[in-house]
Motif scaffolding. Structure first.
Motif, PDB file in Angstrom:
ATOM      1  N   ARG A  98      -0.078  24.503   3.411  1.00  0.00           N
ATOM      2  CA  ARG A  98      -0.107  22.842   3.881  1.00  0.00           C
ATOM      3  C   ARG A  98       0.570  22.118   4.227  1.00  0.00           C
ATOM      4  NH1 ARG A  98      -1.325  17.469   2.026  1.00  0.00           N
ATOM      5  NH2 ARG A  98      -3.255  16.781   2.310  1.00  0.00           N
TER       6      ARG A  98
ATOM      7  N   LEU B  24       0.866  21.817   8.186  1.00  0.00           N
ATOM      8  CA  LEU B  24       0.731  21.121   9.296  1.00  0.00           C
ATOM      9  C   LEU B  24       1.286  19.423   8.757  1.00  0.00           C
ATOM     10  CD1 LEU B  24      -2.856  21.967   7.512  1.00  0.00           C
ATOM     11  CD2 LEU B  24      -2.007  22.571   9.626  1.00  0.00           C
TER      12      LEU B  24
ATOM     13  N   GLU C 278      -0.421  13.710   9.524  1.00  0.00           N
ATOM     14  CA  GLU C 278      -1.807  13.342   9.841  1.00  0.00           C
ATOM     15  C   GLU C 278      -3.013  14.890   9.960  1.00  0.00           C
ATOM     16  OE1 GLU C 278       0.961  13.646  11.758  1.00  0.00           O
ATOM     17  OE2 GLU C 278       1.649  11.274  11.538  1.00  0.00           O
ATOM     18  N   VAL C 279      -2.600  16.004   9.820  1.00  0.00           N
ATOM     19  CA  VAL C 279      -3.151  16.902  10.455  1.00  0.00           C
ATOM     20  C   VAL C 279      -3.985  17.391   8.660  1.00  0.00           C
ATOM     21  CG1 VAL C 279      -4.033  19.841  10.794  1.00  0.00           C
ATOM     22  CG2 VAL C 279      -2.629  17.765  12.559  1.00  0.00           C
ATOM     23  N   ALA C 280      -2.724  16.786   7.951  1.00  0.00           N
ATOM     24  CA  ALA C 280      -3.117  17.499   6.538  1.00  0.00           C
ATOM     25  C   ALA C 280      -3.804  16.380   5.175  1.00  0.00           C
ATOM     26  CB  ALA C 280      -1.425  17.920   5.344  1.00  0.00           C
ATOM     27  N   GLU C 281      -3.993  15.028   6.279  1.00  0.00           N
ATOM     28  CA  GLU C 281      -4.700  14.013   5.807  1.00  0.00           C
ATOM     29  C   GLU C 281      -6.329  14.574   6.116  1.00  0.00           C
ATOM     30  OE1 GLU C 281      -5.785  11.453   3.445  1.00  0.00           O
ATOM     31  OE2 GLU C 281      -3.546  12.053   3.690  1.00  0.00           O
ATOM     32  N   THR C 282      -6.111  15.363   6.928  1.00  0.00           N
ATOM     33  CA  THR C 282      -7.862  15.073   7.380  1.00  0.00           C
ATOM     34  C   THR C 282      -8.496  16.647   7.804  1.00  0.00           C
ATOM     35  OG1 THR C 282      -7.062  15.068   9.940  1.00  0.00           O
ATOM     36  CG2 THR C 282      -7.392  13.511   9.130  1.00  0.00           C
ATOM     37  N   GLU C 283      -7.476  17.606   8.096  1.00  0.00           N
ATOM     38  CA  GLU C 283      -7.862  18.991   8.280  1.00  0.00           C
ATOM     39  C   GLU C 283      -7.234  19.657   7.020  1.00  0.00           C
ATOM     40  OE1 GLU C 283      -7.420  20.480  12.578  1.00  0.00           O
ATOM     41  OE2 GLU C 283      -8.225  18.559  13.271  1.00  0.00           O
ATOM     42  N   SER C 284      -7.350  19.727   5.877  1.00  0.00           N
ATOM     43  CA  SER C 284      -6.470  20.656   4.974  1.00  0.00           C
ATOM     44  C   SER C 284      -7.806  22.145   4.337  1.00  0.00           C
ATOM     45  CB  SER C 284      -6.462  19.863   3.416  1.00  0.00           C
ATOM     46  OG  SER C 284      -7.297  19.188   3.376  1.00  0.00           O
ATOM     47  N   TRP C 285      -9.192  21.327   4.934  1.00  0.00           N
ATOM     48  CA  TRP C 285      -9.838  22.432   5.272  1.00  0.00           C
ATOM     49  C   TRP C 285      -9.498  24.430   5.993  1.00  0.00           C
ATOM     50  CZ3 TRP C 285     -11.679  23.744   9.990  1.00  0.00           C
ATOM     51  CH2 TRP C 285     -11.526  22.565  10.824  1.00  0.00           C
ATOM     52  N   ARG C 286      -8.805  23.983   7.263  1.00  0.00           N
ATOM     53  CA  ARG C 286      -7.497  24.839   7.716  1.00  0.00           C
ATOM     54  C   ARG C 286      -7.269  26.337   6.587  1.00  0.00           C
ATOM     55  NH1 ARG C 286      -4.636  23.504  12.462  1.00  0.00           N
ATOM     56  NH2 ARG C 286      -5.887  22.115  12.858  1.00  0.00           N
TER      57      ARG C 286
ATOM     58  N   GLU D  64      -2.658  27.033  13.955  1.00  0.00           N
ATOM     59  CA  GLU D  64      -2.927  27.234  15.232  1.00  0.00           C
ATOM     60  C   GLU D  64      -2.349  27.674  16.391  1.00  0.00           C
ATOM     61  OE1 GLU D  64      -6.571  24.687  15.113  1.00  0.00           O
ATOM     62  OE2 GLU D  64      -7.314  25.886  13.971  1.00  0.00           O
TER      63      GLU D  64
END
Length: 504
Positions: free
Chosen positions: A88, A91, A94-102, A141
């Motif tokens: 995690r 990331l 900002e991305v970790a906050e909203t897209e940690s599902w990745r 990605e």
């Protein structure tokens, strides 16, 4: 479309690692990067990732290019984090906050158990640390994914997982893999760059086919070099004859002609280039001290257990004869290492179910090369393992790729390849007639793997080996033992076993 262009790149450290390297990486490329240990593969990856500077040349990325690199070892700051948090961490906040599902989806694809995800990176095996580093690189990605020895410390099952994950990488993402795993390179790449001190070679084909093309090109250049040198000798012979005639006759025309022939010979000799000769990272030599015993090891039907006493499998009755090279295969956790440990203990002491010939002399190497832990320096290792005079000890270490400046340095300063070659040298000095080898190709470059294969085969060494290197097993093994369904069985062909282990 070109993602990045590398132009006339060179890198020099204590020696020139490579010069004049030029190539481009396009969308969808799957590029294998091949070179001997210490010849600049990792450095080239870091240069492409803008983490290191080249000596000369340029790297021109496409606008907005996202590059991610999975190095060989985790940085210190990640060691205290859990596996999940270390991934995690790659990331942006900002991305970790909203897209940690990745992270969770990727770890599912990588077949990472829930128990592993919560463990600190520091306490993970080398294979799981490699998996974490791969996940960190993939989770962002990227447009360009750089992998440095991704299969080191992975068993065959996890190599299969890695191959499937790479197969699912979007086609417009390019992947560059620096690896010594020949079967892996054949499976996942469509281009191969052979990195050399000069005249690096790029072929649009996977490793095995590219190696054949490279050898054919080098052989053709050798033939051209020999032809050119024959012409040089002929021109100089003609020039010498004309010079003598010119001197005797006083002809100025013949003197001019002699000079012209000599200049043509000089120019041709200057331009002539032989085929490439790879500088060895160090020789690997083994020995077989010999024994008259037919059966070196005899195994009765016995149970191999886990440390908690749980039965892992039963062996059945087996023996290892002089000249047998037995490869032990099986899924992770089935008991391969436990059998190796049991064999080692029984050969060093006594075991009612595992008998050894009285003439057996064991040579042992594990995947962590822990047998080197008893020594302070390479010099200490050789001197304590032999009665060799100093000059011969220094010569052997140099032949193993450990220069004078490194021979008295702490072992921790050696590269993985140097440690592997030192371990093989210590084995040789013990003069065993039976080798017990656990992942012996870890850290060895392809040249080193070829040497080890040749030594085991040419000396008729008896051995039992555990290896995830499919090419090495196919080449070396004369017998295949497989742990399956809590039994040890013998099969004729390793490939169906590899296929089953790779697909889980």
């Amino acid at each position: 479309m070109s993602l990045i262009a590398i132009q006339d790149l060179s890198l020099a450290r204590s020696q020139v690692l490579f010069t004049g390297v030029s190539f481009t990486i396009a969308k969808g490329d799957r590029l294998g990067l091949v070179a001997a240990n210490g010849r600049g593969k990792s450095s080239l990856l870091r240069i492409i990732a803008n983490e290191e500077d080249a000596t000369t040349g340029s790297v021109t990325p496409a606008r907005g290019l996202v590059v991610a690199i999975a190095p060989q070892d985790p940085p210190e700051r990640l060691l205290s984090l859990s596996f999940h948090d270390a991934v995690r961490d790659a990331l942006t906040p900002e991305v970790a906050e909203t897209e940690s599902w990745r992270v969770d989806i990727l770890l599912d694809d990588l077949a990472v158990d829930e128990a592993i995800r919560d463990r600190a990176v520091r306490g993970l095996s080398g294979g799981w640390q490699r998996t974490m580093l791969l996940a960190r690189a993939a989770v962002v990605e990227p447009d360009l994914l750089l992998l440095d020895e991704p299969t080191n410390h992975l068993d065959i099952g996890r190599i299969g997982v890695l191959e499937r994950v790479l197969g699912a990488v979007p086609r417009d993402c390019a992947v560059v893999v620096a690896s010594h795993d020949r079967a892996f390179l054949d499976d996942v790449t469509n281009r191969t760059l052979f990195l050399r001190p000069e005249d690096s070679a790029d072929f649009s084909m996977p490793y095995s086919r590219a190696l054949q093309a490279l050898e054919e090109r080098d052989a053709a250049r050798d033939r051209q070099f020999e032809n050119d040198m024959r012409k040089v000798r002929a021109l100089r012979q003609q020039a010498a004859k004309l010079k003598n005639i010119g001197i005797n006759s006083g002809s100025d025309l013949l003197v001019v002609k002699t000079k012209q022939l000599s200049q043509r010979a000089d120019k041709l000799e200057e331009q002539a280039r032989p085929g490439h000769r790879e500088r060895s990272a160090g020789m690997i030599r083994l020995t077989n001290s010999g024994t008259h015993a037919k059966a070196l090891v005899t195994i009765k039907d016995t149970g191999i257990t886990a440390p908690d006493g749980r039965l892992l499998f039963r062996t059945g009755r087996y023996w290892i004869e002089n000249g047998d090279r037995v490869a032990l295969l099986g899924a992770n956790g089935t008991g391969k290492t436990r059998l190796v440990e049991r064999l080692r203990a029984s050969l060093a002491g006594s075991d009612p179910d595992i008998r050894r010939a009285t003439s057996l002399k064991l040579g042992y190497s594990d995947q962590a090369l822990s047998q080197l832990d008893a020594f302070a320096t390479p010099w200490d290792a050789v001197k304590r393992s032999s009665n060799l005079p100093d000059h011969q000890a220094r010569s052997l270490l140099a032949g193993a790729g450990i220069g004078i400046d490194a021979q008295a340095a702490p072992l921790a300063r050696l590269s993985g390849g140097q440690r592997a070659r030192l371990a093989m040298l210590i084995l040789r000095l013990a003069q065993p007639n039976f080798y017990l080898l656990d992942e012996p190709t870890n850290h060895l470059d392809i040249n080193g793997q070829d040497m080890l294969q040749s030594e085991l085969i040419e000396h008729g060494a008896a051995c039992l080996l555990v290896s995830h290197d499919r090419t090495f097993v196919r080449t070396v093994a004369t017998r295949i033992w497989v742990i399956t369904n809590k039994r040890l069985i013998e099969v004729d062909d390793p490939d169906p076993v590899f296929d089953r282990l790779m697909t889980g």
